[in-house]
Design a protein around this motif. Structure first.
Motif, short mmCIF file in Angstrom:
data_model
loop_
_atom_site.label_atom_id
_atom_site.label_comp_id
_atom_site.label_asym_id
_atom_site.label_seq_id
_atom_site.Cartn_x
_atom_site.Cartn_y
_atom_site.Cartn_z
N CYS A 197 -6.07 -21.88 6.63
CA CYS A 197 -7.14 -21.10 7.27
C CYS A 197 -6.57 -19.84 7.91
CB CYS A 197 -7.90 -21.94 8.29
SG CYS A 197 -6.91 -22.62 9.63
N LEU A 198 -5.44 -19.96 8.55
CA LEU A 198 -4.79 -18.82 9.19
C LEU A 198 -4.20 -17.86 8.16
CD1 LEU A 198 -2.71 -18.79 12.35
CD2 LEU A 198 -1.68 -17.88 10.30
N GLN A 199 -3.48 -18.39 7.19
CA GLN A 199 -2.77 -17.55 6.22
C GLN A 199 -3.71 -16.79 5.30
OE1 GLN A 199 0.27 -16.96 6.68
NE2 GLN A 199 1.11 -18.76 7.66
N TRP A 200 -4.86 -17.38 4.97
CA TRP A 200 -5.74 -16.77 3.96
C TRP A 200 -6.95 -16.06 4.54
CZ3 TRP A 200 -4.35 -15.89 -0.86
CH2 TRP A 200 -3.25 -16.58 -1.34
N CYS A 201 -7.10 -16.01 5.86
CA CYS A 201 -8.22 -15.27 6.45
C CYS A 201 -8.10 -13.80 6.08
CB CYS A 201 -8.21 -15.43 7.97
SG CYS A 201 -9.47 -14.41 8.78
N PRO A 202 -9.11 -13.25 5.39
CA PRO A 202 -9.01 -11.85 4.94
C PRO A 202 -9.04 -10.84 6.09
CG PRO A 202 -11.15 -12.75 4.36
CD PRO A 202 -10.33 -13.89 4.91
N GLN A 203 -9.50 -11.26 7.26
CA GLN A 203 -9.55 -10.37 8.43
C GLN A 203 -8.37 -10.61 9.38
OE1 GLN A 203 -11.94 -8.03 8.43
NE2 GLN A 203 -12.60 -8.96 6.51
N ASP A 204 -7.49 -11.57 9.06
CA ASP A 204 -6.42 -12.00 9.98
C ASP A 204 -6.99 -12.39 11.34
OD1 ASP A 204 -4.58 -11.49 7.97
OD2 ASP A 204 -3.94 -9.57 8.80
N VAL A 264 -6.64 -16.26 -3.29
CA VAL A 264 -7.54 -17.06 -2.48
C VAL A 264 -8.50 -17.85 -3.38
CG1 VAL A 264 -9.32 -15.31 -2.08
CG2 VAL A 264 -8.92 -17.09 -0.38
N GLY A 265 -8.87 -17.30 -4.51
CA GLY A 265 -9.72 -18.02 -5.47
C GLY A 265 -9.04 -19.27 -5.99
N ASP A 266 -7.75 -19.19 -6.25
CA ASP A 266 -6.99 -20.38 -6.67
C ASP A 266 -7.04 -21.45 -5.59
OD1 ASP A 266 -6.14 -19.04 -9.02
OD2 ASP A 266 -4.30 -18.34 -8.05
N MET A 267 -6.85 -21.03 -4.36
CA MET A 267 -6.83 -21.97 -3.24
C MET A 267 -8.20 -22.61 -3.02
SD MET A 267 -3.71 -22.02 -2.21
CE MET A 267 -3.82 -22.78 -0.60
N VAL A 268 -9.25 -21.84 -3.10
CA VAL A 268 -10.60 -22.38 -2.91
C VAL A 268 -10.94 -23.38 -4.00
CG1 VAL A 268 -13.06 -21.77 -2.95
CG2 VAL A 268 -11.45 -20.43 -1.56
N ARG A 269 -10.54 -23.09 -5.23
CA ARG A 269 -10.81 -24.04 -6.34
C ARG A 269 -10.09 -25.36 -6.12
NH1 ARG A 269 -10.47 -19.42 -9.37
NH2 ARG A 269 -8.34 -19.81 -9.99
N LEU A 270 -8.93 -25.35 -5.46
CA LEU A 270 -8.16 -26.57 -5.24
C LEU A 270 -8.65 -27.37 -4.03
CD1 LEU A 270 -4.57 -25.23 -5.92
CD2 LEU A 270 -5.93 -26.73 -7.38
N ILE A 320 -11.34 -22.99 2.16
CA ILE A 320 -9.96 -23.19 1.73
C ILE A 320 -9.30 -24.43 2.35
CG2 ILE A 320 -8.74 -21.86 3.50
CD1 ILE A 320 -7.34 -20.43 1.14
N CYS A 321 -9.90 -24.98 3.39
CA CYS A 321 -9.29 -26.12 4.08
C CYS A 321 -9.23 -27.34 3.17
CB CYS A 321 -10.07 -26.45 5.34
SG CYS A 321 -9.37 -27.85 6.24
N PRO A 322 -8.04 -27.89 2.93
CA PRO A 322 -7.92 -29.02 2.00
C PRO A 322 -8.48 -30.33 2.54
CG PRO A 322 -5.78 -28.54 2.96
CD PRO A 322 -6.73 -27.45 3.42
N VAL A 323 -8.77 -30.41 3.84
CA VAL A 323 -9.32 -31.64 4.40
C VAL A 323 -10.72 -31.43 4.99
CG1 VAL A 323 -7.10 -32.78 4.77
CG2 VAL A 323 -8.06 -31.32 6.57
N SER A 324 -11.36 -30.33 4.63
CA SER A 324 -12.72 -30.01 5.11
C SER A 324 -12.83 -30.10 6.63
CB SER A 324 -13.75 -30.93 4.44
OG SER A 324 -13.71 -30.79 3.05
N HIS A 331 1.27 -14.96 1.74
CA HIS A 331 0.58 -15.34 0.51
C HIS A 331 1.60 -15.36 -0.60
CE1 HIS A 331 -3.08 -13.16 2.37
NE2 HIS A 331 -3.05 -14.40 2.75
N HIS A 332 1.69 -16.46 -1.31
CA HIS A 332 2.55 -16.52 -2.48
C HIS A 332 2.08 -15.45 -3.45
CE1 HIS A 332 4.37 -17.89 -6.19
NE2 HIS A 332 5.20 -18.63 -5.44
#
Length: 83
Positions: free
Chosen positions: A45-52, A73-79, A20-24, A67-68
């Motif tokens: 990375c913090l907001q979308w971690c499924p385990q917190d 999370v799929g939307d975020m990963v695709r972006l 999910i990181c936009p800058v790898s 989370h909006h």
């Protein structure tokens, strides 16, 4: 900028933080995230971690994640850029 990020014992190495990181900036090494000092402080990375499990400093462990309601999370990963 990312020296304060860490993963607690709840981390299962799923890799969402890296995907999910936009800058790898995040890489999974030995089933744990490693930050590579290119962080833009978006906190995805913090907001979308499924385990917190991703934490920042000492004050995020007990805080709720945001989370909006119309974004998955799929939307975020695709972006996020793919290496």
């Amino acid at each position: 900028m990312d020296a304060a990020f860490w993963a607690d014992e709840a981390c299962n190495g799923c890799g969402i933080c890296a995907q999910i990181c936009p800058v790898s900036n995040v890489e999974i090494v030995d089933d744990k995230p490693v930050w590579h000092h290119r962080c833009e402080q978006c906190f995805a990375c913090l907001q979308w971690c499924p385990q917190d499990a991703v934490q920042f400093g000492g004050g995020t462990a007990e805080r709720a994640r945001y989370h909006h309601p119309d974004v998955t999370v799929g939307d975020m990963v695709r972006l996020a850029p793919q290496d």
